[in-house]
Structures are given as structure tokens and as C-alpha cells.
Design an enzyme around this catalytic site. Sequence first.
Site, PDB file in Angstrom:
ATOM      1  N   ASP A  41      35.588 -22.432 -15.022  1.00 39.68           N
ATOM      2  CA  ASP A  41      35.046 -21.131 -14.583  1.00 39.68           C
ATOM      3  C   ASP A  41      33.512 -21.024 -14.556  1.00 39.68           C
ATOM      4  O   ASP A  41      32.952 -19.994 -14.957  1.00 39.68           O
ATOM      5  CB  ASP A  41      35.606 -20.008 -15.469  1.00 39.68           C
ATOM      6  CG  ASP A  41      37.128 -19.922 -15.407  1.00 39.68           C
ATOM      7  OD1 ASP A  41      37.741 -20.659 -14.633  1.00 39.68           O
ATOM      8  OD2 ASP A  41      37.698 -19.105 -16.169  1.00 39.68           O
ATOM      9  N   GLU A  89      38.482 -18.503 -12.301  1.00 36.20           N
ATOM     10  CA  GLU A  89      39.297 -17.322 -12.617  1.00 36.20           C
ATOM     11  C   GLU A  89      39.169 -16.355 -11.445  1.00 36.20           C
ATOM     12  O   GLU A  89      38.051 -15.946 -11.094  1.00 36.20           O
ATOM     13  CB  GLU A  89      38.817 -16.662 -13.919  1.00 36.20           C
ATOM     14  CG  GLU A  89      39.690 -15.456 -14.306  1.00 36.20           C
ATOM     15  CD  GLU A  89      39.321 -14.841 -15.649  1.00 36.20           C
ATOM     16  OE1 GLU A  89      38.588 -15.463 -16.440  1.00 36.20           O
ATOM     17  OE2 GLU A  89      39.786 -13.707 -15.898  1.00 36.20           O
ATOM     18  N   LYS A 146      42.935 -19.767 -11.035  1.00 37.79           N
ATOM     19  CA  LYS A 146      43.798 -19.302 -12.134  1.00 37.79           C
ATOM     20  C   LYS A 146      43.666 -17.789 -12.332  1.00 37.79           C
ATOM     21  O   LYS A 146      42.559 -17.260 -12.392  1.00 37.79           O
ATOM     22  CB  LYS A 146      43.461 -20.068 -13.422  1.00 37.79           C
ATOM     23  CG  LYS A 146      42.046 -19.862 -13.954  1.00 37.79           C
ATOM     24  CD  LYS A 146      41.867 -20.743 -15.175  1.00 37.79           C
ATOM     25  CE  LYS A 146      40.644 -20.446 -15.989  1.00 37.79           C
ATOM     26  NZ  LYS A 146      40.370 -19.079 -16.364  1.00 37.79           N
ATOM     27  N   LYS A 149      43.449 -16.463 -18.409  1.00 42.18           N
ATOM     28  CA  LYS A 149      42.367 -17.099 -19.154  1.00 42.18           C
ATOM     29  C   LYS A 149      42.653 -18.601 -19.300  1.00 42.18           C
ATOM     30  O   LYS A 149      41.763 -19.425 -19.187  1.00 42.18           O
ATOM     31  CB  LYS A 149      42.188 -16.435 -20.523  1.00 42.18           C
ATOM     32  CG  LYS A 149      41.894 -14.930 -20.454  1.00 42.18           C
ATOM     33  CD  LYS A 149      40.728 -14.593 -19.543  1.00 42.18           C
ATOM     34  CE  LYS A 149      40.445 -13.094 -19.493  1.00 42.18           C
ATOM     35  NZ  LYS A 149      39.493 -12.753 -18.411  1.00 42.18           N
ATOM     36  N   VAL A 174      32.850 -22.112 -19.355  1.00 39.08           N
ATOM     37  CA  VAL A 174      32.671 -20.790 -19.983  1.00 39.08           C
ATOM     38  C   VAL A 174      33.946 -19.962 -19.869  1.00 39.08           C
ATOM     39  O   VAL A 174      34.739 -20.169 -18.964  1.00 39.08           O
ATOM     40  CB  VAL A 174      31.500 -20.036 -19.325  1.00 39.08           C
ATOM     41  CG1 VAL A 174      30.200 -20.783 -19.530  1.00 39.08           C
ATOM     42  CG2 VAL A 174      31.724 -19.775 -17.832  1.00 39.08           C
ATOM     43  N   THR A 175      34.059 -18.980 -20.796  1.00 38.89           N
ATOM     44  CA  THR A 175      33.325 -18.865 -22.029  1.00 38.89           C
ATOM     45  C   THR A 175      34.120 -19.562 -23.136  1.00 38.89           C
ATOM     46  O   THR A 175      35.350 -19.622 -23.081  1.00 38.89           O
ATOM     47  CB  THR A 175      33.068 -17.389 -22.430  1.00 38.89           C
ATOM     48  OG1 THR A 175      34.328 -16.733 -22.669  1.00 38.89           O
ATOM     49  CG2 THR A 175      32.288 -16.664 -21.373  1.00 38.89           C
ATOM     50  N   CYS A 179      38.269 -18.443 -21.962  1.00 38.56           N
ATOM     51  CA  CYS A 179      39.021 -19.347 -21.078  1.00 38.56           C
ATOM     52  C   CYS A 179      39.000 -20.802 -21.546  1.00 38.56           C
ATOM     53  O   CYS A 179      39.976 -21.541 -21.343  1.00 38.56           O
ATOM     54  CB  CYS A 179      38.490 -19.238 -19.664  1.00 38.56           C
ATOM     55  SG  CYS A 179      38.858 -17.615 -18.954  1.00 38.56           S
ATOM     56  N   GLN A 219      41.047 -28.904 -39.872  1.00 39.04           N
ATOM     57  CA  GLN A 219      42.376 -29.396 -40.281  1.00 39.04           C
ATOM     58  C   GLN A 219      42.677 -30.752 -39.624  1.00 39.04           C
ATOM     59  O   GLN A 219      43.791 -30.993 -39.151  1.00 39.04           O
ATOM     60  CB  GLN A 219      43.467 -28.384 -39.925  1.00 39.04           C
ATOM     61  CG  GLN A 219      43.221 -27.000 -40.514  1.00 39.04           C
ATOM     62  CD  GLN A 219      44.348 -26.035 -40.182  1.00 39.04           C
ATOM     63  OE1 GLN A 219      45.493 -26.269 -40.543  1.00 39.04           O
ATOM     64  NE2 GLN A 219      44.017 -24.949 -39.501  1.00 39.04           N
TER      65      GLN A 219
END
Length: 239
Positions: A41, A89, A146, A149, A174-175, A179, A219
Site C-alpha cells: 500500500d 488498498e 485488496k 487491511k 505502510v502502515t 495493513c 517469543q
Amino acid sequence: MTHLPTQFQDHPLSAASSIPALPYDYPLPDSLDQLALVIIDMQRDFLEPEGFGDALGNDVTQLQAIVPQLEKLLHTFRSLGLLVIHTQECHQPDLSDCPPSKLKRGNAKLKIGDTSSMGRILICGEPGNAIISALAPLANEIVILKPGKGAFYNTPLAAILQKQGITHLLITGVTTEVCVQTTMREANDRGYECLLVEDCTASYFPEFKQATIEMLRAQGGIIGWTATAEQVCQVLLQS
Ligand code: TIU
């Protein structure tokens, strides 16, 4: 002269096996043909005044800072003949693919589909919806339109990646916490090995970018890896 295993011989750039990254080195696939660059995007709607990002009340100018690094990474992928996928987007002009919840959300002065100086906001084909000229897709590059997001929702992305034999994704754009993060999580759940290129992603909220980077790689890389464009390019360009 290096003697490469047979499977690497038709692609001289497959010699390196990993990219220095966090939380540990990112293992590259057997062939770099399994690696794709995903640029999320990078549109005027998010980077320029009077687009969607501006209508939501954001300072859109700060996203510009990542453009030079992203250009370098894009040119590296192009020079090596590796797969590049751009996303945008956007919604159909009749808004049939825009859920009412998305249309109504927030207190924006202009809504999706309203007209601004760059045309209708977040509508496919409008001037403001285009990818910025510095990163404009080449004719042979894939562009995913799309409505959500995440880049997998209601798009052909999964089928395209499968057809091309892609297993590893370098994610940018971005961002970061909207997204980009949504797409990386969608990809991770589908089994892709994802690396977020830290200096090729930006948020209207720098603290959200930093938090996203940390949570994705926590993790033991629960969602994936992070590295800089320099770390990526150095490995990809080494012979
Ligand atoms: N508002 C915001 O931060 N982002 C979006 O609406 N879309 C993307 O992140 N591309």
C-alpha cells in the site's frame, strides 16, 4: 571459486543461507526463486495530503522517510530477477466490496468514495489511489488490489504465491501496525516464513511501529523476523 551444491548451480545467488536478523538469522530458502518482496500500500492515499490517511486525521508526510530505502530494496529484487508483489488498498467505484462498518468507521471529514483533490478516496483507478511514482510497479510485476487491511482477504494472493512456489516473504510498506502487520500475520498462519524489513515500513505513530516490530519477533519469532534493508541487500547481492 566456490563449489555449490547442484540445486544452487542454476542460481548463482543462492550461496548464502541466511540473513542476519532478529530474533535470530532468517534462513533463506533453497532457491531465491522461492522468495518474494511484498510492498504493501505505498499509495498516494496514504502518503500524500487529501488522501485516505489524511482524511483519517494523520500527518501523512512522515511516511515518506522510508521511500529511499524501499527503492533500494526494490531495485535489488529487480536486478536479481526476483518476484515483486505490490498491493493497493482500494474499493470498487460502487463500494460493493466495502463493508458498511468500514465506510462508517471514525469521524473522518471525508469518507471512502468521497471526492478530494486526488479524486475519490480509496477507490480503484483514482489518481490518489495509485502507488507513488518512485515505487511504481513495472508492467510484469504483480499488483494485488485488496479491499481489507490484510493482503490475503478477498484477493488472489494465496493462489499466486502457491503457483509461483513462494515459501518466504520479505514484507514492507505502510502502515506497520495496520495493513503490514495484518498481512504478516495472515501469511504466517498460512505457513510462510516472513521477515519485516524495519526501515522499509512506517506508521503515522512511530511508537506503534516500534511496538509492532517487537511483538512480531518476540517469543522466538512468533510471527517472524525483522532486519534492515542493508542486511537484506548485502546478503542477496553477495555472490
Ligand atoms: N489507517 C492506517 O494506518 N492504515 C490503513 O488504513 N491502511 C493501511 O495500513 N494500508
